[in-house]
Design a protein around this motif. Sequence first.
Motif, PDB file in Angstrom:
ATOM      1  N   ASN A  90      14.608   9.555  -2.462  1.00 10.92           N
ATOM      2  CA  ASN A  90      15.380   9.576  -1.208  1.00 10.92           C
ATOM      3  C   ASN A  90      14.642   8.959  -0.025  1.00 10.92           C
ATOM      4  OD1 ASN A  90      15.980  12.606  -2.645  1.00 10.92           O
ATOM      5  ND2 ASN A  90      17.709  11.221  -2.333  1.00 10.92           N
ATOM      6  N   ILE A  91      14.062   7.762  -0.257  1.00 14.70           N
ATOM      7  CA  ILE A  91      13.273   7.112   0.792  1.00 14.70           C
ATOM      8  C   ILE A  91      14.171   6.369   1.781  1.00 14.70           C
ATOM      9  CG2 ILE A  91      11.611   5.253   1.250  1.00 14.70           C
ATOM     10  CD1 ILE A  91      10.362   7.826   0.137  1.00 14.70           C
ATOM     11  N   SER A  92      13.961   6.644   3.051  1.00 11.15           N
ATOM     12  CA  SER A  92      14.591   5.867   4.123  1.00 11.15           C
ATOM     13  C   SER A  92      13.516   5.389   5.082  1.00 11.15           C
ATOM     14  CB  SER A  92      15.628   6.701   4.873  1.00 11.15           C
ATOM     15  OG  SER A  92      16.704   7.033   4.017  1.00 11.15           O
ATOM     16  N   LEU A  93      13.673   4.138   5.555  1.00 10.12           N
ATOM     17  CA  LEU A  93      12.706   3.545   6.478  1.00 10.12           C
ATOM     18  C   LEU A  93      13.479   2.686   7.471  1.00 10.12           C
ATOM     19  CD1 LEU A  93       9.610   2.773   7.063  1.00 10.12           C
ATOM     20  CD2 LEU A  93      10.093   0.747   5.676  1.00 10.12           C
ATOM     21  N   ARG A  94      13.186   2.877   8.760  1.00  6.75           N
ATOM     22  CA  ARG A  94      13.841   2.010   9.750  1.00  6.75           C
ATOM     23  C   ARG A  94      12.809   1.390  10.669  1.00  6.75           C
ATOM     24  NH1 ARG A  94      17.794   3.374  12.895  1.00  6.75           N
ATOM     25  NH2 ARG A  94      19.267   4.498  11.618  1.00  6.75           N
ATOM     26  N   PHE A  95      13.144   0.181  11.115  1.00  5.14           N
ATOM     27  CA  PHE A  95      12.351  -0.490  12.148  1.00  5.14           C
ATOM     28  C   PHE A  95      13.243  -0.546  13.371  1.00  5.14           C
ATOM     29  CE2 PHE A  95      10.829  -2.338   8.113  1.00  5.14           C
ATOM     30  CZ  PHE A  95       9.483  -2.050   8.208  1.00  5.14           C
ATOM     31  N   GLY A  96      13.080   0.382  14.286  1.00  3.33           N
ATOM     32  CA  GLY A  96      13.988   0.463  15.427  1.00  3.33           C
ATOM     33  C   GLY A  96      15.403   0.678  14.922  1.00  3.33           C
ATOM     34  N   GLY A  97      16.301  -0.235  15.255  1.00  2.00           N
ATOM     35  CA  GLY A  97      17.687  -0.100  14.820  1.00  2.00           C
ATOM     36  C   GLY A  97      17.960  -0.667  13.439  1.00  2.00           C
ATOM     37  N   LEU A 148      15.448   0.566   4.544  1.00  2.00           N
ATOM     38  CA  LEU A 148      15.681   1.294   3.290  1.00  2.00           C
ATOM     39  C   LEU A 148      16.549   2.513   3.591  1.00  2.00           C
ATOM     40  CD1 LEU A 148      11.983   1.338   1.993  1.00  2.00           C
ATOM     41  CD2 LEU A 148      13.808  -0.158   1.156  1.00  2.00           C
ATOM     42  N   THR A 149      17.547   2.738   2.762  1.00  2.00           N
ATOM     43  CA  THR A 149      18.430   3.899   2.956  1.00  2.00           C
ATOM     44  C   THR A 149      18.573   4.657   1.643  1.00  2.00           C
ATOM     45  OG1 THR A 149      19.658   2.670   4.647  1.00  2.00           O
ATOM     46  CG2 THR A 149      20.705   4.642   3.767  1.00  2.00           C
ATOM     47  N   ASP A 150      17.945   5.827   1.592  1.00  2.00           N
ATOM     48  CA  ASP A 150      18.122   6.774   0.488  1.00  2.00           C
ATOM     49  C   ASP A 150      17.830   6.147  -0.885  1.00  2.00           C
ATOM     50  OD1 ASP A 150      18.602   9.337  -0.408  1.00  2.00           O
ATOM     51  OD2 ASP A 150      20.773   9.049  -0.586  1.00  2.00           O
ATOM     52  N   ILE A 151      16.631   5.599  -1.031  1.00  2.00           N
ATOM     53  CA  ILE A 151      16.238   4.937  -2.281  1.00  2.00           C
ATOM     54  C   ILE A 151      15.493   5.900  -3.201  1.00  2.00           C
ATOM     55  CG2 ILE A 151      14.904   3.054  -3.295  1.00  2.00           C
ATOM     56  CD1 ILE A 151      17.215   2.109  -1.511  1.00  2.00           C
ATOM     57  N   SER A 152      15.956   5.974  -4.425  1.00  2.00           N
ATOM     58  CA  SER A 152      15.289   6.810  -5.428  1.00  2.00           C
ATOM     59  C   SER A 152      15.146   6.040  -6.737  1.00  2.00           C
ATOM     60  CB  SER A 152      16.096   8.086  -5.709  1.00  2.00           C
ATOM     61  OG  SER A 152      16.241   8.879  -4.555  1.00  2.00           O
ATOM     62  N   ILE A 186      11.506  -4.605  -8.924  1.00  2.00           N
ATOM     63  CA  ILE A 186      12.402  -4.455  -7.777  1.00  2.00           C
ATOM     64  C   ILE A 186      12.947  -5.843  -7.476  1.00  2.00           C
ATOM     65  CG2 ILE A 186      12.580  -3.855  -5.333  1.00  2.00           C
ATOM     66  CD1 ILE A 186      10.231  -1.926  -5.754  1.00  2.00           C
ATOM     67  N   ILE A 187      14.261  -5.995  -7.560  1.00  2.59           N
ATOM     68  CA  ILE A 187      14.877  -7.287  -7.283  1.00  2.59           C
ATOM     69  C   ILE A 187      15.890  -7.145  -6.161  1.00  2.59           C
ATOM     70  CG2 ILE A 187      14.562  -8.091  -9.658  1.00  2.59           C
ATOM     71  CD1 ILE A 187      17.604  -7.677 -10.052  1.00  2.59           C
ATOM     72  N   GLY A 188      16.216  -8.253  -5.526  1.00  2.00           N
ATOM     73  CA  GLY A 188      17.217  -8.229  -4.456  1.00  2.00           C
ATOM     74  C   GLY A 188      17.075  -9.462  -3.590  1.00  2.00           C
ATOM     75  N   PRO A 189      18.098  -9.776  -2.822  1.00  5.19           N
ATOM     76  CA  PRO A 189      18.077 -10.961  -1.962  1.00  5.19           C
ATOM     77  C   PRO A 189      17.100 -10.807  -0.792  1.00  5.19           C
ATOM     78  CG  PRO A 189      20.051  -9.672  -1.565  1.00  5.19           C
ATOM     79  CD  PRO A 189      19.368  -9.042  -2.730  1.00  5.19           C
ATOM     80  N   ASN A 190      16.887 -11.885  -0.064  1.00  7.65           N
ATOM     81  CA  ASN A 190      16.015 -11.857   1.117  1.00  7.65           C
ATOM     82  C   ASN A 190      16.467 -10.748   2.056  1.00  7.65           C
ATOM     83  OD1 ASN A 190      15.947 -15.461   1.216  1.00  7.65           O
ATOM     84  ND2 ASN A 190      14.532 -14.085   0.233  1.00  7.65           N
ATOM     85  N   GLY A 191      15.520  -9.937   2.488  1.00 11.11           N
ATOM     86  CA  GLY A 191      15.831  -8.874   3.439  1.00 11.11           C
ATOM     87  C   GLY A 191      16.370  -7.598   2.813  1.00 11.11           C
ATOM     88  N   GLY A 229      14.776  -5.366   1.183  1.00 13.84           N
ATOM     89  CA  GLY A 229      13.868  -4.242   1.382  1.00 13.84           C
ATOM     90  C   GLY A 229      12.803  -4.102   0.309  1.00 13.84           C
ATOM     91  N   LYS A 230      12.613  -5.130  -0.508  1.00 18.26           N
ATOM     92  CA  LYS A 230      11.624  -5.065  -1.594  1.00 18.26           C
ATOM     93  C   LYS A 230      10.214  -4.839  -1.052  1.00 18.26           C
ATOM     94  CE  LYS A 230      12.710  -9.251  -2.886  1.00 18.26           C
ATOM     95  NZ  LYS A 230      13.787  -9.538  -1.896  1.00 18.26           N
ATOM     96  N   SER A 231       9.795  -5.682  -0.100  1.00 20.86           N
ATOM     97  CA  SER A 231       8.434  -5.539   0.448  1.00 20.86           C
ATOM     98  C   SER A 231       8.281  -4.222   1.186  1.00 20.86           C
ATOM     99  CB  SER A 231       8.119  -6.704   1.388  1.00 20.86           C
ATOM    100  OG  SER A 231       8.096  -7.920   0.670  1.00 20.86           O
ATOM    101  N   SER A 232       9.323  -3.810   1.900  1.00 27.80           N
ATOM    102  CA  SER A 232       9.268  -2.520   2.602  1.00 27.80           C
ATOM    103  C   SER A 232       9.070  -1.377   1.609  1.00 27.80           C
ATOM    104  CB  SER A 232      10.556  -2.300   3.390  1.00 27.80           C
ATOM    105  OG  SER A 232      10.682  -3.269   4.400  1.00 27.80           O
ATOM    106  N   MET A 233       9.741  -1.446   0.471  1.00 21.77           N
ATOM    107  CA  MET A 233       9.598  -0.396  -0.548  1.00 21.77           C
ATOM    108  C   MET A 233       8.180  -0.352  -1.068  1.00 21.77           C
ATOM    109  SD  MET A 233      11.382   1.950  -2.044  1.00 21.77           S
ATOM    110  CE  MET A 233       9.950   3.024  -1.980  1.00 21.77           C
TER     111      MET A 233
END
Length: 73
Positions: A15-22, A26-30, A41-46, A48-52
């Motif tokens: 249940n990981i969430s991470l925000r940079f200001g607004g 990451l929203t509720d990642i498990s 971990i795959i996904g398009p640019n932005g 949240g891969k690096s943030s995770m």
Amino acid sequence: MTSKKIGDVILDVKNISLRFGGVKALTDISFNVREHEIRSIIGPNGAGKSSMLNCINGVYTPSEGSITFRGKT
Ligand SMILES: Nc1ncnc2c1ncn2[C@@H]1O[C@H](COP(=O)(O)OP(=O)(O)OP(=O)(O)O)[C@@H](O)[C@H]1O
Ligand SMILES: [Mg+2]
């Protein structure tokens, strides 16, 4: 060190969430990684891969959730 059997969970991301200001990076990642398992971990640019990864390695502190590696938080 306690040895783990194949299939035991060694990394548990809950249940990981991470925000940079607004920006909600990451929203509720498990997910988890089990002994003897390789996961990607795959996904398009932005997505949240690096943030995770930076939550797992301790560079960022998520606003919500928990990360446990080999029993340590
Ligand atoms: N240090 C930061 N400050 C502000 N916003 C950030 C920061 N790092 C990432 N973001 C934002 O968080 C979101 C996730 O970005 P992240 O870099 O984790 O994605 P990514 O999946 O690694 O993308 P890429 O494939 O381009 O490497 C994006 O909206 C990004 O703009
Ligand atoms: Mg990245």
